[in-house]
Design an enzyme around this catalytic site. Structure first.
Site, mmCIF file in Angstrom:
data_model
loop_
_atom_site.group_PDB
_atom_site.id
_atom_site.type_symbol
_atom_site.label_atom_id
_atom_site.label_comp_id
_atom_site.label_asym_id
_atom_site.label_seq_id
_atom_site.Cartn_x
_atom_site.Cartn_y
_atom_site.Cartn_z
ATOM 1 N N LYS A 1 26.114 10.785 -8.494
ATOM 2 C CA LYS A 1 24.869 10.595 -8.128
ATOM 3 C C LYS A 1 24.778 10.384 -6.586
ATOM 4 O O LYS A 1 23.335 10.754 -6.240
ATOM 5 C CB LYS A 1 24.971 9.402 -8.766
ATOM 6 C CG LYS A 1 24.144 8.368 -9.490
ATOM 7 C CD LYS A 1 24.639 6.966 -9.782
ATOM 8 C CE LYS A 1 26.136 6.654 -9.755
ATOM 9 N NZ LYS A 1 25.889 5.788 -8.942
ATOM 10 N N ARG B 1 37.649 13.715 -4.605
ATOM 11 C CA ARG B 1 36.752 14.037 -3.981
ATOM 12 C C ARG B 1 37.070 13.174 -2.159
ATOM 13 O O ARG B 1 37.726 12.691 -1.351
ATOM 14 C CB ARG B 1 35.610 13.196 -4.027
ATOM 15 C CG ARG B 1 34.374 12.184 -3.230
ATOM 16 C CD ARG B 1 33.339 11.355 -4.493
ATOM 17 N NE ARG B 1 33.623 10.477 -4.540
ATOM 18 C CZ ARG B 1 32.906 9.285 -5.428
ATOM 19 N NH1 ARG B 1 31.964 10.227 -5.790
ATOM 20 N NH2 ARG B 1 33.136 8.190 -6.134
ATOM 21 N N ARG C 1 37.382 8.079 0.308
ATOM 22 C CA ARG C 1 37.662 6.814 -0.606
ATOM 23 C C ARG C 1 38.586 6.026 -1.031
ATOM 24 O O ARG C 1 39.192 6.147 -1.613
ATOM 25 C CB ARG C 1 36.224 6.182 -0.928
ATOM 26 C CG ARG C 1 35.005 6.401 -0.658
ATOM 27 C CD ARG C 1 33.609 6.613 -1.643
ATOM 28 N NE ARG C 1 33.967 5.321 -2.645
ATOM 29 C CZ ARG C 1 33.329 4.755 -3.653
ATOM 30 N NH1 ARG C 1 32.116 6.066 -3.145
ATOM 31 N NH2 ARG C 1 32.897 3.825 -4.482
HETATM 32 P P1 AMP Z 1 29.390 2.597 -5.725
HETATM 33 O O1 AMP Z 1 29.136 2.727 -4.267
HETATM 34 O O2 AMP Z 1 28.435 2.916 -6.078
HETATM 35 O O3 AMP Z 1 30.701 3.505 -6.682
HETATM 36 O O4 AMP Z 1 30.142 1.180 -5.793
HETATM 37 C C1 AMP Z 1 32.164 0.671 -4.352
HETATM 38 C C2 AMP Z 1 31.733 -0.751 -5.473
HETATM 39 O O5 AMP Z 1 31.629 -1.503 -4.860
HETATM 40 C C3 AMP Z 1 31.987 -0.645 -6.838
HETATM 41 O O6 AMP Z 1 33.681 -0.350 -7.618
HETATM 42 C C4 AMP Z 1 32.072 -2.228 -6.957
HETATM 43 O O7 AMP Z 1 33.405 -2.493 -7.326
HETATM 44 C C5 AMP Z 1 31.001 -2.082 -5.853
HETATM 45 N N1 AMP Z 1 29.528 -2.913 -6.247
HETATM 46 C C6 AMP Z 1 29.050 -1.516 -6.046
HETATM 47 N N2 AMP Z 1 27.645 -1.612 -6.815
HETATM 48 C C7 AMP Z 1 27.778 -3.614 -7.488
HETATM 49 C C8 AMP Z 1 26.179 -3.365 -8.199
HETATM 50 N N3 AMP Z 1 25.478 -3.783 -8.236
HETATM 51 N N4 AMP Z 1 26.952 -4.726 -9.262
HETATM 52 C C9 AMP Z 1 28.568 -5.182 -8.668
HETATM 53 N N5 AMP Z 1 29.680 -4.314 -7.993
HETATM 54 C C10 AMP Z 1 29.102 -3.403 -7.099
#
Ligand code: AMP
Length: 210
Positions: free
Chosen positions: A13, A122, A152
């Site tokens: 993504k 990653r 990360r």
């Molecule tokens: P991402 O970078 O999109 O993988 O997000 C990393 C982490 O942030 C996720 O595993 C969630 O813990 C939190 N997070 C990101 N977006 C959301 C969302 N829309 N709702 C709840 N938690 C989120």
């Protein structure tokens, strides 16, 4: 044009988001990036978010929806925006419909068996570039900007398992939500390269304008 970009962790993504942003001039809004910036800055939101993110769980809906609502009120979105990582469940999708108009949901659809290896391998750069260790040949810096790459904190096997479980139980139904609204475009990635996936994404988005 306002779009929701949907896809499992590791689906690519982030890569598609940066290509879409450049070509279609959309503002990229990533809730994960917003949380990580808050954690880095030691803000109250960051303190709440960290425990959930470290456990591979979703940050509570009210915190997340407030962040997105506030972001969408800023005056820089006239050319449209792309939400990445939001909505993460059907409740968030319903809330979003109360304060925003979404034109289309692009679902980056990748076979689940690829995901664990992709995420655990990653390596990312603070400039937004992302790599897989298997393609780095031992290099530890970003080919684009030269900064040191890092992994990360939530890209470890235990947290990834929880993130994938959360994705398939809570986030996958969001695709169905947009399908019912006639707004879903499914991009079947199979074994396609990021460039090939972007060709499909581009064709889909260009087709909308016609
Ligand atoms: P991402 O970078 O999109 O993988 O997000 C990393 C982490 O942030 C996720 O595993 C969630 O813990 C939190 N997070 C990101 N977006 C959301 C969302 N829309 N709702 C709840 N938690 C989120």
């Amino acid at each position: 044009m306002n779009i929701v970009l949907l896809g499992a962790p590791g689906a690519g993504k982030g890569t598609q988001a940066s290509l879409i942003q450049q070509k279609f001039n959309l503002v990229h809004i990533s809730t994960g990036d917003i949380f990580r910036a808050n954690i880095k800055g030691g803000t109250p939101i960051g303190k709440v978010a960290k425990s959930y993110i470290d456990a591979g769980k979703l940050v509570p809906d009210e915190v997340t929806c407030d962040i997105v609502r506030d972001r969408l009120q800023q005056g820089d979105l006239a050319s449209g925006y792309m939400l990445d990582g939001f909505p993460r469940n059907v409740f968030q999708a319903e809330e979003l419909d109360k304060f925003a108009h979404i034109d289309v949901c692009l679902n980056i659809d990748v076979d689940a068996s690829f995901l664990m290896d992709r995420i655990c391998g990653r390596r990312v750069c603070s400039c937004g570039e992302s790599y897989h260790v298997s393609t780095l040949g031992g290099r530890t810096t970003c080919a684009k900007c030269g900064k040191e790459l890092y992994q990360r904190a939530d890209d470890n096997p235990e947290t990834v398992k929880s993130r994938l479980d959360t994705y398939f139980t809570q986030t996958a139904p969001v695709a169905e939500y947009y399908k019912k609204q006639g707004k879903l475009i499914n991009i079947e990635c199979g074994t396609k390269s990021p460039a090939e996936v972007f060709e499909l994404v581009s064709a889909a988005l260009e087709g909308l304008g016609k």
